[in-house]
Scaffold this motif. Structure first.
Motif, short mmCIF file in Angstrom:
data_model
loop_
_atom_site.label_atom_id
_atom_site.label_comp_id
_atom_site.label_asym_id
_atom_site.label_seq_id
_atom_site.Cartn_x
_atom_site.Cartn_y
_atom_site.Cartn_z
N ARG A 259 0.91 -1.21 0.01
CA ARG A 259 0.08 -0.03 -0.21
C ARG A 259 0.84 1.33 -0.10
NH1 ARG A 259 -5.26 -1.64 0.42
NH2 ARG A 259 -5.77 -3.14 1.83
N GLU A 260 1.95 1.24 0.90
CA GLU A 260 2.87 2.50 0.58
C GLU A 260 3.45 2.65 -0.84
OE1 GLU A 260 4.62 2.85 5.11
OE2 GLU A 260 5.32 1.28 3.87
N VAL A 261 3.76 1.51 -1.59
CA VAL A 261 4.31 1.67 -2.83
C VAL A 261 3.36 2.28 -3.62
CG1 VAL A 261 5.12 0.37 -4.83
CG2 VAL A 261 6.09 -0.16 -2.44
N ILE A 262 1.98 2.03 -3.43
CA ILE A 262 0.89 2.19 -4.28
C ILE A 262 0.75 3.98 -4.04
CG2 ILE A 262 -1.61 2.15 -4.82
CD1 ILE A 262 -1.36 -0.90 -4.26
N SER A 263 0.57 4.13 -2.85
CA SER A 263 0.51 5.70 -2.53
C SER A 263 1.74 6.42 -2.93
CB SER A 263 0.51 6.07 -0.78
OG SER A 263 -0.30 5.07 -0.42
N ALA A 264 2.98 5.80 -3.15
CA ALA A 264 4.15 6.79 -3.61
C ALA A 264 3.76 7.04 -5.23
CB ALA A 264 5.41 5.81 -3.61
N CYS A 265 3.12 5.77 -5.88
CA CYS A 265 2.89 5.93 -7.30
C CYS A 265 1.99 7.10 -7.50
CB CYS A 265 2.58 4.55 -7.81
SG CYS A 265 3.89 3.38 -7.84
N GLN A 266 0.92 7.07 -6.64
CA GLN A 266 -0.25 8.13 -6.73
C GLN A 266 0.58 9.79 -6.49
OE1 GLN A 266 -3.02 6.15 -4.09
NE2 GLN A 266 -4.30 5.60 -5.78
N ARG A 267 1.12 9.88 -5.61
CA ARG A 267 1.87 11.06 -4.99
C ARG A 267 2.80 11.47 -6.52
NH1 ARG A 267 2.79 9.12 -0.25
NH2 ARG A 267 4.94 8.43 -0.73
N VAL A 268 3.58 10.35 -7.13
CA VAL A 268 4.49 10.99 -7.87
C VAL A 268 3.99 11.25 -9.39
CG1 VAL A 268 6.42 9.88 -9.26
CG2 VAL A 268 6.29 9.63 -7.11
N THR A 269 2.84 10.29 -9.52
CA THR A 269 2.14 10.62 -11.00
C THR A 269 0.94 11.33 -10.98
OG1 THR A 269 0.60 8.69 -10.60
CG2 THR A 269 2.76 8.19 -11.51
N GLY A 270 0.36 11.69 -9.58
CA GLY A 270 -0.64 12.54 -9.57
C GLY A 270 -2.09 12.01 -10.32
N LEU A 271 -1.93 10.78 -10.65
CA LEU A 271 -2.95 9.99 -11.33
C LEU A 271 -3.52 9.01 -10.26
CD1 LEU A 271 -0.90 9.39 -14.70
CD2 LEU A 271 -3.02 10.95 -14.23
N PRO A 272 -5.00 8.63 -10.62
CA PRO A 272 -5.76 7.78 -9.73
C PRO A 272 -5.21 6.26 -10.25
CG PRO A 272 -7.23 8.79 -11.49
CD PRO A 272 -5.90 9.43 -11.41
N ILE A 273 -5.07 5.42 -9.24
CA ILE A 273 -4.49 4.04 -9.30
C ILE A 273 -5.80 3.12 -8.78
CG2 ILE A 273 -2.91 2.44 -9.06
CD1 ILE A 273 -0.79 4.89 -9.24
N ALA A 274 -6.28 2.47 -9.65
CA ALA A 274 -7.45 1.63 -8.85
C ALA A 274 -6.71 0.43 -8.54
CB ALA A 274 -8.45 1.20 -10.23
N VAL A 275 -7.11 -0.05 -7.43
CA VAL A 275 -6.64 -1.25 -6.67
C VAL A 275 -7.84 -2.43 -6.37
CG1 VAL A 275 -4.79 0.09 -5.53
CG2 VAL A 275 -6.82 -0.49 -4.18
N GLU A 276 -7.28 -3.54 -6.32
CA GLU A 276 -8.02 -4.66 -5.83
C GLU A 276 -7.61 -5.36 -4.80
OE1 GLU A 276 -9.83 -7.59 -8.38
OE2 GLU A 276 -7.91 -8.13 -8.95
N ASP A 277 -8.24 -5.87 -3.67
CA ASP A 277 -7.76 -6.88 -2.82
C ASP A 277 -7.75 -8.19 -3.44
OD1 ASP A 277 -7.45 -4.60 -1.35
OD2 ASP A 277 -8.86 -5.25 0.20
N ALA A 278 -6.76 -8.89 -3.33
CA ALA A 278 -6.52 -10.36 -3.90
C ALA A 278 -5.78 -11.24 -2.94
CB ALA A 278 -5.74 -10.24 -5.18
N PRO A 279 -6.08 -12.35 -3.11
CA PRO A 279 -5.53 -13.49 -2.11
C PRO A 279 -4.00 -13.48 -2.08
CG PRO A 279 -6.89 -14.65 -3.54
CD PRO A 279 -6.96 -13.31 -4.12
N ARG A 280 -3.47 -14.06 -1.30
CA ARG A 280 -1.83 -13.93 -1.25
C ARG A 280 -1.17 -14.76 -2.31
NH1 ARG A 280 -0.28 -15.76 5.13
NH2 ARG A 280 -1.36 -13.87 6.19
#
Ligand code: UDP
Length: 331
Positions: A259-280
């Motif tokens: 989740r921290e990586v995804i947040s960093a990608c959102q901050r850097v790109t300024g673009l929305p990033i859709a996520v879904e929870d998936a199994p391990r």
């Protein structure tokens, strides 16, 4: 130095070849382009297209003259964990058999130094964090097993034939440098996948496991900037000692959750990033963090680009340039 770089058309190999050339070394790249890209071989490097197992002896020479090369940096490998489970022969042949052929060609040609791309996957599920080089090596997949087998083979060659060898156990390599970056046909790594969502090339990113025993329930990894990794290769070449095989973990020493990586990608790109929870994902450990103390103490190495946003920003810039280049080609 005159250096042979196997896998120099791949991600880490092409970045390291770029840095070696910048520092005034002569570079010959061998790559069969099975996963690499000819465009990634940096300008200034000589390029031999071919399978390492097949061309190593002709490139390195038969030993009848002085060695043609001061050393080999061996990046070429099969590196998909999931594929290694379902097609292990590709990994035992492509990684282990190929590297034995390379070691034999080095022995015959009396090439003195080797730096090998090993991996955190040699440790398997860690007992403690951060992981040190003396921790048990119990790989949980054939990919890690083949890299560990190669590490053992290299130790034998160093002992028997005086090879000056270093294995660098990479944790999660990310980022880009001067037009060289991560751009695989089959991409499995988190940061490029998340950035592909930002680029509109992928609908969403699946988070593999949200119930891990970590702060936010997602898996934690140690992301190391590929430029810091390249510096470690240079230092390893300088420190290599005949008859010695040294092994070093390389990470930034800090862990970031998915989740921290995804947040960093959102901050850097300024673009929305859709996520879904998936199994391990099968075989994934909850936390993988390197202790790089040995590399810091012995090699004088220090990771300098440890900020996650900087790592992501460099990967983002690379992917955007790549998009511009392919549009230019098409246009
Ligand atoms: N990961 C994820 N979704 C993806 C790809 C990866 O949640 O689509 C997670 C993966 O389970 C691991 C982390 O991101 O916890 C880093 O995975 P990656 O494949 O980049 O490297 P690995 O740690 O497996 O070498």
């Amino acid at each position: 130095m005159r250096l042979l770089v196997t896998g120099g058309a791949g991600y880490v190999g092409s970045v390291c070849a770029t840095v070696l050339l910048e520092r005034g070394h002569e570079v010959v790249v061998v790559d069969d382009l099975s996963t690499g890209n000819a465009d990634a071989v940096p300008t200034g490097a000589e390029f031999v297209e071919g399978d390492v197992a097949e061309v190593a002896s002709s490139v390195l020479g038969d030993g009848s003259t002085e060695p043609r090369f001061d050393g080999v940096l061996h990046f070429a490998a099969q590196s998909l964990v999931g594929e290694s489970v379902v097609a292990p022969e590709k990994y035992w042949r492509g990684n282990v058999v190929t590297t034995i052929e390379l070691l034999e060609a080095m022995r015959v040609s009396r090439t003195p130094k080797l730096v090998f791309s090993s991996t955190a996957a040699t440790y398997g599920e860690p007992e403690r964090s951060p992981i040190t080089e003396t921790d048990p090596t119990r790989p949980t997949n054939p990919y890690g097993a083949t890299k560990l087998a190669i590490d053992h083979a290299i130790t034998s060659y160093a002992n028997a034939y005086g090879l000056a060898a270093t294995s660098l156990r990479y944790f999660n390599v990310a980022g880009a440098y001067r037009g060289a970056g991560e751009n695989r046909v089959v991409e499995t790594h988190l940061i490029p996948l998340v950035l592909q969502v930002a680029l509109g090339q992928r609908d969403k990113i699946s988070i593999f496991g949200t119930d891990w025993p970590t702060q936010d329930g997602t898996a934690v990894r140690d992301y190391i900037h590929v430029l810091d990794l390249a510096e470690a290769h240079l230092l390893a070449l300088g420190a290599a000692t005949p008859g010695t095989h040294s092994i070093y973990n390389l990470g930034s020493g800090a862990g970031f959750s998915v989740r921290e990586v995804i947040s960093a990608c959102q901050r850097v790109t300024g673009l929305p990033i859709a996520v879904e929870d998936a199994p391990r994902r099968a075989g994934d450990p909850a936390v993988l963090i390197a202790s790089s103390e040995r590399a810091i103490a012995d090699l004088g190495w220090r990771p300098e680009h440890t900020d996650l946003d900087e790592i992501v920003a460099d990967a983002w810039e690379f992917l955007q340039q790549l998009g511009d280049r392919s549009h230019a080609h098409r246009g």
